[in-house]
Design a protein around this motif. Structure first.
Motif, PDB file in Angstrom:
ATOM      1  N   SER A  92      28.479  25.874  23.626  1.00  0.00           N
ATOM      2  CA  SER A  92      27.593  24.982  24.224  1.00  0.00           C
ATOM      3  C   SER A  92      26.146  25.092  23.866  1.00  0.00           C
ATOM      4  O   SER A  92      25.354  24.153  23.906  1.00  0.00           O
ATOM      5  N   ALA A  93      25.536  26.601  23.773  1.00  0.00           N
ATOM      6  CA  ALA A  93      24.015  26.647  23.555  1.00  0.00           C
ATOM      7  C   ALA A  93      23.836  26.090  22.064  1.00  0.00           C
ATOM      8  O   ALA A  93      22.615  25.663  22.078  1.00  0.00           O
ATOM      9  N   HIS A  94      24.637  26.489  21.242  1.00  0.00           N
ATOM     10  CA  HIS A  94      24.665  26.046  19.864  1.00  0.00           C
ATOM     11  C   HIS A  94      24.276  24.358  19.600  1.00  0.00           C
ATOM     12  O   HIS A  94      23.435  23.792  19.168  1.00  0.00           O
ATOM     13  N   SER A  95      25.355  23.726  20.460  1.00  0.00           N
ATOM     14  CA  SER A  95      25.454  22.346  20.284  1.00  0.00           C
ATOM     15  C   SER A  95      24.019  21.738  21.092  1.00  0.00           C
ATOM     16  O   SER A  95      23.465  20.720  20.733  1.00  0.00           O
ATOM     17  N   LYS A 135      20.899  19.629  19.475  1.00  0.00           N
ATOM     18  CA  LYS A 135      20.174  17.997  19.977  1.00  0.00           C
ATOM     19  C   LYS A 135      18.551  18.180  20.261  1.00  0.00           C
ATOM     20  O   LYS A 135      18.117  17.258  19.897  1.00  0.00           O
ATOM     21  N   ASP A 136      18.154  19.241  20.406  1.00  0.00           N
ATOM     22  CA  ASP A 136      16.836  19.441  20.611  1.00  0.00           C
ATOM     23  C   ASP A 136      16.020  19.310  19.091  1.00  0.00           C
ATOM     24  O   ASP A 136      14.746  19.008  19.239  1.00  0.00           O
ATOM     25  N   ARG A 137      16.627  19.749  18.142  1.00  0.00           N
ATOM     26  CA  ARG A 137      15.918  19.825  16.988  1.00  0.00           C
ATOM     27  C   ARG A 137      15.687  18.402  16.253  1.00  0.00           C
ATOM     28  O   ARG A 137      16.485  17.519  16.385  1.00  0.00           O
TER      29      ARG A 137
END
Length: 165
Positions: free
Chosen positions: A155-158, A162-164
């Motif tokens: 979840s943290a990786h996905s 999206k923020d990048r």
């Protein structure tokens, strides 16, 4: 000196030393409830030895008891180190600093127990039974904690992707 005289002397000491001891305990723990518990435990131990404690060294004796109690409580809470297995260091400490930093950042959102289980289970490729034995938990706890931790990491990786730009 009769027992009642010792009791009166101890009560006077507690009344005089309590604020300083409480402040010292708070500075150690940064938690008012834990500070109270630490002071009370230290004073209980001091009371048991009060007949042998010199009056000049009473505060130092109780303060040392308080610090030792805090250290013991921290040891009980301390998570299992994630970079150790058995008696040897993982990779002998040879992993590049960048790799360790990236791994630390990746595992940062996890609790100490989750980090320990993920590192032991997947980074060190230890079987679930070995992880459970090393951490003193059941195999089911290792499985469920690993599952939740992996879900949090995904979840943290996905979210980070999206923020990048």
């Amino acid at each position: 000196m009769a027992r009642s005289d010792l009791d009166v002397e101890f009560e006077e000491f507690v009344a005089a030393a309590w604020p300083r001891l409480r402040r010292a305990a708070w500075l150690l723990s940064h938690d008012s409830h834990e500070a109270e518990d630490l002071v009370q435990s230290a004073l209980a131990k001091a009371y048991a030895s009060w007949g042998r404690v010199t009056r000049e060294g009473a505060y130092a004796y109780v303060h040392r008891t308080l610090v030792n109690g805090y250290i013991d409580s921290v040891r009980r809470r301390r998570p299992v180190p994630v970079d150790r297995i058995g008696d040897g260091w993982v990779h002998g400490g040879e992993a590049p600093v960048d790799d360790r930093s990236e791994l630390s950042e990746l595992l940062a959102p996890l609790s100490p127990r989750e980090r320990s289980i993920i590192v032991w289970r997947y980074y060190l490729d230890a079987p679930e039974s070995e992880v459970a034995r090393q951490l003193g938990v059941s195999t089911g706890t290792v499985k469920s904690t690993a599952s939740r931790a992996l879900s949090r990491l995904r979840s943290a990786h996905s979210t980070a992707g999206k923020d990048r730009p």
